[in-house]
Scaffold this motif. Structure first.
Motif, PDB file in Angstrom:
ATOM      1  N   LYS B 327       0.796  -1.219   0.000  1.00  0.00           N
ATOM      2  CA  LYS B 327       0.000   0.000   0.000  1.00  0.00           C
ATOM      3  C   LYS B 327       0.833   1.276   0.000  1.00  0.00           C
ATOM      4  O   LYS B 327       0.482   2.249  -0.678  1.00  0.00           O
ATOM      5  CB  LYS B 327      -0.932   0.005   1.203  1.00  0.00           C
ATOM      6  CG  LYS B 327      -2.056  -1.018   1.073  1.00  0.00           C
ATOM      7  CD  LYS B 327      -2.955  -0.982   2.294  1.00  0.00           C
ATOM      8  CE  LYS B 327      -4.065  -2.021   2.165  1.00  0.00           C
ATOM      9  NZ  LYS B 327      -4.896  -2.067   3.395  1.00  0.00           N
ATOM     10  N   PRO B 328       1.923   1.359   0.741  1.00  0.00           N
ATOM     11  CA  PRO B 328       2.674   2.631   0.723  1.00  0.00           C
ATOM     12  C   PRO B 328       3.138   3.000  -0.669  1.00  0.00           C
ATOM     13  O   PRO B 328       3.216   4.175  -1.008  1.00  0.00           O
ATOM     14  CB  PRO B 328       3.849   2.363   1.669  1.00  0.00           C
ATOM     15  CG  PRO B 328       3.388   1.253   2.537  1.00  0.00           C
ATOM     16  CD  PRO B 328       2.475   0.411   1.684  1.00  0.00           C
ATOM     17  N   GLU B 329       3.489   2.037  -1.461  1.00  0.00           N
ATOM     18  CA  GLU B 329       3.990   2.339  -2.799  1.00  0.00           C
ATOM     19  C   GLU B 329       3.350   1.363  -3.792  1.00  0.00           C
ATOM     20  O   GLU B 329       3.957   0.392  -4.230  1.00  0.00           O
ATOM     21  CB  GLU B 329       5.526   2.195  -2.853  1.00  0.00           C
ATOM     22  CG  GLU B 329       6.257   3.174  -1.943  1.00  0.00           C
ATOM     23  CD  GLU B 329       7.754   3.019  -2.065  1.00  0.00           C
ATOM     24  OE1 GLU B 329       8.272   3.151  -3.197  1.00  0.00           O
ATOM     25  OE2 GLU B 329       8.400   2.754  -1.041  1.00  0.00           O
ATOM     26  N   PRO B 330       2.126   1.617  -4.159  1.00  0.00           N
ATOM     27  CA  PRO B 330       1.440   0.680  -5.058  1.00  0.00           C
ATOM     28  C   PRO B 330       2.075   0.584  -6.429  1.00  0.00           C
ATOM     29  O   PRO B 330       1.970  -0.450  -7.097  1.00  0.00           O
ATOM     30  CB  PRO B 330       0.009   1.244  -5.136  1.00  0.00           C
ATOM     31  CG  PRO B 330       0.136   2.663  -4.745  1.00  0.00           C
ATOM     32  CD  PRO B 330       1.283   2.749  -3.784  1.00  0.00           C
ATOM     33  N   GLY B 379      12.055  -1.731  -3.311  1.00  0.00           N
ATOM     34  CA  GLY B 379      11.642  -0.663  -2.409  1.00  0.00           C
ATOM     35  C   GLY B 379      11.100  -1.160  -1.113  1.00  0.00           C
ATOM     36  O   GLY B 379      10.844  -0.372  -0.193  1.00  0.00           O
ATOM     37  N   ALA B 380      10.956  -2.464  -0.951  1.00  0.00           N
ATOM     38  CA  ALA B 380      10.334  -3.015   0.246  1.00  0.00           C
ATOM     39  C   ALA B 380      11.261  -2.937   1.446  1.00  0.00           C
ATOM     40  O   ALA B 380      10.807  -2.868   2.599  1.00  0.00           O
ATOM     41  CB  ALA B 380       9.942  -4.462   0.002  1.00  0.00           C
ATOM     42  N   ALA B 409      11.098   5.082   0.687  1.00  0.00           N
ATOM     43  CA  ALA B 409      11.805   5.035   1.969  1.00  0.00           C
ATOM     44  C   ALA B 409      13.246   4.607   1.750  1.00  0.00           C
ATOM     45  O   ALA B 409      13.786   3.712   2.421  1.00  0.00           O
ATOM     46  CB  ALA B 409      11.101   4.082   2.935  1.00  0.00           C
ATOM     47  N   ALA B 410      13.896   5.236   0.770  1.00  0.00           N
ATOM     48  CA  ALA B 410      15.263   4.841   0.433  1.00  0.00           C
ATOM     49  C   ALA B 410      16.216   5.078   1.599  1.00  0.00           C
ATOM     50  O   ALA B 410      17.152   4.281   1.844  1.00  0.00           O
ATOM     51  CB  ALA B 410      15.727   5.596  -0.802  1.00  0.00           C
ATOM     52  N   PHE B 414      18.594   2.095   3.018  1.00  0.00           N
ATOM     53  CA  PHE B 414      20.062   2.020   3.015  1.00  0.00           C
ATOM     54  C   PHE B 414      20.639   2.025   4.438  1.00  0.00           C
ATOM     55  O   PHE B 414      21.676   1.409   4.694  1.00  0.00           O
ATOM     56  CB  PHE B 414      20.629   3.177   2.176  1.00  0.00           C
ATOM     57  CG  PHE B 414      20.443   2.964   0.695  1.00  0.00           C
ATOM     58  CD1 PHE B 414      21.206   1.999   0.031  1.00  0.00           C
ATOM     59  CD2 PHE B 414      19.523   3.704  -0.043  1.00  0.00           C
ATOM     60  CE1 PHE B 414      21.022   1.791  -1.328  1.00  0.00           C
ATOM     61  CE2 PHE B 414      19.357   3.487  -1.400  1.00  0.00           C
ATOM     62  CZ  PHE B 414      20.109   2.527  -2.048  1.00  0.00           C
ATOM     63  N   ARG B 415      19.936   2.743   5.336  1.00  0.00           N
ATOM     64  CA  ARG B 415      20.417   2.722   6.712  1.00  0.00           C
ATOM     65  C   ARG B 415      20.276   1.309   7.306  1.00  0.00           C
ATOM     66  O   ARG B 415      21.171   0.824   7.988  1.00  0.00           O
ATOM     67  CB  ARG B 415      19.640   3.746   7.557  1.00  0.00           C
ATOM     68  CG  ARG B 415      20.214   3.889   8.956  1.00  0.00           C
ATOM     69  CD  ARG B 415      19.643   5.103   9.685  1.00  0.00           C
ATOM     70  NE  ARG B 415      18.200   4.989   9.889  1.00  0.00           N
ATOM     71  CZ  ARG B 415      17.299   5.760   9.281  1.00  0.00           C
ATOM     72  NH1 ARG B 415      17.696   6.690   8.425  1.00  0.00           N
ATOM     73  NH2 ARG B 415      16.019   5.608   9.504  1.00  0.00           N
TER      74      ARG B 415
END
Lengths: 301, 664
Positions: B327-330, B379-380, B409-410, B414-415
């Motif tokens: 849902k955050p990034e369909p 992206g997950a 939420a890159a 990466f963090r």
């Protein structure tokens, strides 16, 4: 002769080295007599023998006043004995006499023989008749006293021949000798008196009953006095063969006490019977014994 | 029976003469003195003397015992328990351990074993005899008995197996059949092939078991075998089959070779010089069944290695799991679509397909990744928590491949990767996030990488031509391997090796919002190369030996596998193709059985008797030790006891003697 030399000469270790009893007796007696300061020996006969320098103590009746007048010095006269008194030497030749400790120069028997030789020589020198008797289980030898020539030599020869042996039948031998000593005289008994302390008075009484003068000369080895052995020792009785193994250092005190008691009894028995008792050790000088003889002889007159 | 570890110390017993000599020298030997009279000498000390002698003797004995015990302590005496008395004929038992491994089928080994054992049985007469058939374990056993009929029956039906030999359990079984009493013998009947026996460990055989050998090996003058078959699909209908053949003999061979896949077969002739290997490549049409057999025809002393079963069918697919934010990034589903499309394209030269699964990030933690080879984190990862990153790390260490592309939420992604130790590169921001005025593009590819070999001439492709609208600015660490760089030299694709797996971290998403890469021709080979990087070269059918245990995947645990002859099912005892799950297993006779070399029988006997020099004591040695009783501790204790007794008695006796002396 210096006195020290005479003492050495009379020492048993010196005399024991001399095999010949004749020489031994001559050396000892002559040396002993020449060393006397006071004359105990003047002879008892009437035949003049020699002069001798006066020594304080000598009887004044023997001073030769004529000589004093000429020399302004005192001399006493010495006479040749002319008596015929018997002197009987009795030597115990039992096996117990055949003991010589490390400190002694010779055995008791050898010492007794030396004494006997000296006395025989001394007695013969002054004219007495000397006899010699030796016994163990029985009478081993008998040299009756007499005037025959060669009597001394015979005695000395017998002394040379004698060997200690078997047990000492003191009572039998002494009783038998006492029966045979008819004539009054001097009896010198040389023994260690082992095993006869109880019978001693009875034996001496028989001699005294026959009017003999007696000298009991007990000859002991120093070992018999103090039992000096340190390690465990198997003691074998020289006469009975009985053996005892013991630690001498542990029994010494009791032994000494017993020996002292025994010696006191012997001394007391001799006193009771008016017998001169002289205890000598095989390390003692023979001079003591000779002096004792001379004292007794003088007392007998 | 008594023996001494260090008998030289026994010479020390001569020291016993020292106290004896001292005792004899110092003992109170009474000095014998013939004394004039003992009438005044007391005997009161005699008992004490006796006690002293007793004391001396007692102390002497104690000192002698002390010395003897000390000397014996150093001599280290050992008491050996009496061995079992010799058994009578009735107690004599023999067990034949017959090797029925695959190598026995060669050179009439089985027939020779039957003959020799029968002769032995005749010779043994009425003695008790047992039998154990051993290959890679105990196949059959006949208990020890004076009735030999059952043994003869088993002997008559004796056939070699297809498995390689491992006779440890067979030896144990033979010893178990023999029992513990009587004279016992294990007669090993084998060809003593080195590959079977060189690793044989010394089993825990009971003591007093004699081991004898009956060699039934024959001369293998002529032997050739197929050692390996490789199948490479040429297209959907044909495949190239490479047959590797080895000549084990000392004479050259010329044999006809037949390769069959399904109903199609191809024949060829092959010549192999002595001790040499030859490969023959053949092209055959594939079959739906996928089962293939290569066989060497003609006479051979050992025929089991003349046949090789191989798999020529479709291989199980590579399982790819796509993880999207949900849902955050369909729109991330579109990126997943591009991947799925790229991996689903049919390629005639490839032997396997891809199986695609999809899951949203919030359910990722509940998945079992054991059957998955490739993870697509589209992206997950920006929505992962710590446990999800740990799952990814574990997946990588087990040999999986992970492709990570950034999303909204890159920064978090990466963090998280950095904190999990998966990527060392530092995220510094998103380039082109707010404007599409500036276009970026790839400008460099690492030549000596998996992509470098794929794009040997990138200028001839469209790899450097597609626009990149935005990308994550990464500051790579020294250990990060940069596969692709942008024109401004910023890293575009990083490769990290974690365990056995590979992690590909892209600085831009494979989505039109980020770049036009999915629309280029380079996209498909790029994605496939990354995905295939985790596929082993021999991916597909598993090659196992007959009898070899197969580790089942967890999806098959608890299920009873179908078994059947002729290579069907999961039966691995016989050669064929065994399907375990969806994975075909090429089951063939172990080629180690083809090696003719024999083991040195003397060495083997020595090893089986437990005299090998391993650090751990052999069972026979352990048994031997159990029959040995070391006596030196007892001697040492006795020496100490005697020493204390001697000291104590000495003190007591001295005090008593001192007291006695005082009293005396």
């Amino acid at each position: 002769m210096p006195e020290q030399t005479i003492a050495e000469l009379l020492a048993p270790e010196t005399l024991a080295r001399i095999d010949s009893y004749a020489l031994l007796a001559r050396v000892a007696v002559e040396g002993f007599i020449s060393g006397l300061h006071r004359s105990l020996y003047h002879g008892f006969g009437s035949e003049f023998f020699q002069y001798r320098s006066y020594v304080p103590g000598d009887d004044l009746k023997y001073i030769d006043w004529k000589v004093y007048g000429k020399r302004d010095r005192f001399y006493t006269k010495v006479f040749q004995e002319e008596t015929n008194m018997n002197c009987c030497l009795i030597i115990d030749s039992s096996a117990s006499m055949d003991y010589g400790g490390k400190r002694a120069a010779c055995t008791k028997f050898r010492y007794a023989c030396m004494v006997a030789a000296c006395l025989a020589y001394l007695a013969t020198r002054q004219g007495d008749n000397v006899g010699l008797y030796a016994y163990s289980e029985g009478i081993l030898t008998a040299v009756p006293p007499g005037h025959r020539t060669g009597g001394l030599q015979r005695i000395l020869t017998e002394l040379q021949r004698l060997k200690p042996q078997t047990t000492g039948a003191h009572a039998d031998a002494l009783n038998k000798l006492a029966e045979n000593f008819r004539r009054r005289g001097l009896v010198v008994w040389l023994s260690d008196f082992v095993d006869i302390d109880e019978d001693l008075s009875q034996l001496l009484k028989r001699f005294r009953f026959a009017h003999h003068d007696c000298i009991a000369l007990q000859c002991l080895d120093p070992d018999e006095i103090d039992l000096p052995f340190s390690r465990t020792t198997r003691f074998v009785d020289s006469e009975t063969g009985h053996e005892i193994v013991t630690a001498p250092e542990l029994v010494r005190r009791g032994y000494s006490h017993s020996v002292d008691t025994w010696l006191d009894n012997i001394r007391l028995g001799c006193l009771q019977e008016h017998v001169d008792f002289l205890q000598v050790s095989t390390t003692d000088s023979l001079g003591n014994m000779l002096a004792a003889y001379l004292h007794r002889r003088e007392a007998m007159g | 029976m008594l023996s001494f570890t260090s008998p030289g110390f026994l010479f020390g017993l001569t020291a016993l003469t020292v106290p004896i000599a001292l005792h004899l020298m110092n003992r109170a030997i009474p000095l014998r003195i013939v004394f004039p009279s003992t009438r005044f000498i007391r005997r009161a000390q005699l008992p004490r003397e006796g006690r002293r002698q007793l004391r001396d003797i007692l102390l002497l004995v104690l000192r002698l015992l002390l010395l003897a015990a000390a000397v014996l302590t150093f001599a280290r005496p050992v008491w050996h328990r009496a061995l079992t008395p010799p058994a009578s004929d009735a107690q004599t038992a023999t067990v034949f351990l017959i090797d029925v491994s695959a190598s026995l089928s060669g050179a009439a080994g089985t027939a020779r074993a039957q003959t020799l054992v029968s002769e032995k049985l005749d010779a043994l007469g009425g003695q008790s005899v047992g039998l154990v058939l051993s290959a890679d374990g105990v196949l059959a056993d006949v208990p020890v008995s004076t009735d030999h009929d059952e043994i003869r029956r088993v002997l008559s039906e004796l056939t070699p197996t297809y498995v390689a030999g491992d006779h440890l359990s067979g030896l144990r079984k033979a010893a178990q059949l023999l029992g513990a009493a009587g004279k016992r013998t294990i007669t090993v009947v084998s060809d003593f092939q080195q590959t079977d026996w060189q690793l044989a460990r010394s089993p825990e055989l009971p003591p007093n078991i004699d081991i004898t050998f009956l060699d039934v090996s024959g001369q293998r003058t002529s032997n050739a075998g197929i050692t390996r078959v490789l199948v490479a699909p040429l297209n959907s209908e044909t495949a190239r089959v490479v047959v590797e053949t080895r000549n084990y003999g000392m004479t050259p061979i010329a044999r006809p070779l037949e390769v069959r896949i399904g109903t199609h077969s191809v024949r060829a002739s092959i010549e192999v010089p002595p001790l040499q290997v030859r490969r023959v490549a053949l092209v055959l049409p594939t079959s739906p069944s996928g089962r293939g057999v290569a066989s060497l025809n003609g006479d051979d002393d050992y025929a089991l290695d003349d046949v090789y079963h191989f798999w020529a069918g479709v291989l199980p697919p590579i399982r790819v799991l796509g993880v999207i934010p949900g849902k955050p990034e369909p729109r991330k589903a579109e990126e997943l679509y591009f991947f799925r499309k790229a991996l689903s394209v049919q390629d005639d030269g490839r032997a396997f397909d891809y199986a695609f699964d999809t899951v949203e990030a919030e359910f990722f933690f509940a998945l079992d990744l054991e059957a998955t080879q490739v993870l697509l984190l589209l992206g997950a990862a920006g929505y992962f928590r710590e446990q999800e990153f740990r799952l990814v790390e574990h997946f990588l260490r087990e040999g999986g491949a992970v492709i990570v592309t950034p999303g909204k939420a890159a920064a978090h992604q990466f963090r998280g990767l950095r904190q999990s130790g998966l990527v060392d590169a530092e995220f510094v921001g998103i380039a082109g996030e707010h404007s599409r005025d500036e276009i970026y593009g790839l400008g460099w590819i690492k030549p000596d990488s998996i992509l470098g070999s794929l794009f040997e001439a990138p200028e001839d492709t469209d790899l450097f031509l597609f626009p990149i609208y935005r990308y994550a600015r990464l500051r790579p660490a020294r250990q990060d391997e940069v596969l692709l760089r942008l024109l401004d030299n910023a890293p575009a694709l990083l490769e990290s090796r974690v365990g056995n797996g590979r992690l590909f971290t892209s600085a831009f998403a494979f989505h039109p919002n980020w770049s036009d890469l999915p629309m280029t021709g380079s996209f498909l080979p790029l994605v496939r190369e990354m995905v295939d990087s985790v596929v082993p070269g021999d991916y597909g059918a598993q090659r196992i030996d007959c009898g070899q245990t197969v580790e089942l995947p967890h999806t098959l645990l608890g299920e009873e596998l179908p078994k059947g002859g002729g290579g069907d099912g999961a039966n691995t005892r016989e050669p064929g193709i065994a399907m375990i799950g969806s994975t075909p297993h090429e089951v063939n006779v172990s080629r180690r059985e083809s090696i003719v070399q024999k083991i040195n029988v003397v060495d083997l006997q020595h090893r089986l008797r437990g005299s090998n020099s391993s650090d751990t004591p052999s069972p026979r040695q352990t048994t031997e030790d159990s029959r040995r009783i070391n006596l030196w501790p007892y001697c040492a204790s006795l020496a100490a006891l005697f020493f204390l007794l001697e000291m104590g008695l000495g003190i007591v006796f001295d005090q008593r003697e001192l007291k006695g002396r005082r009293q005396a």
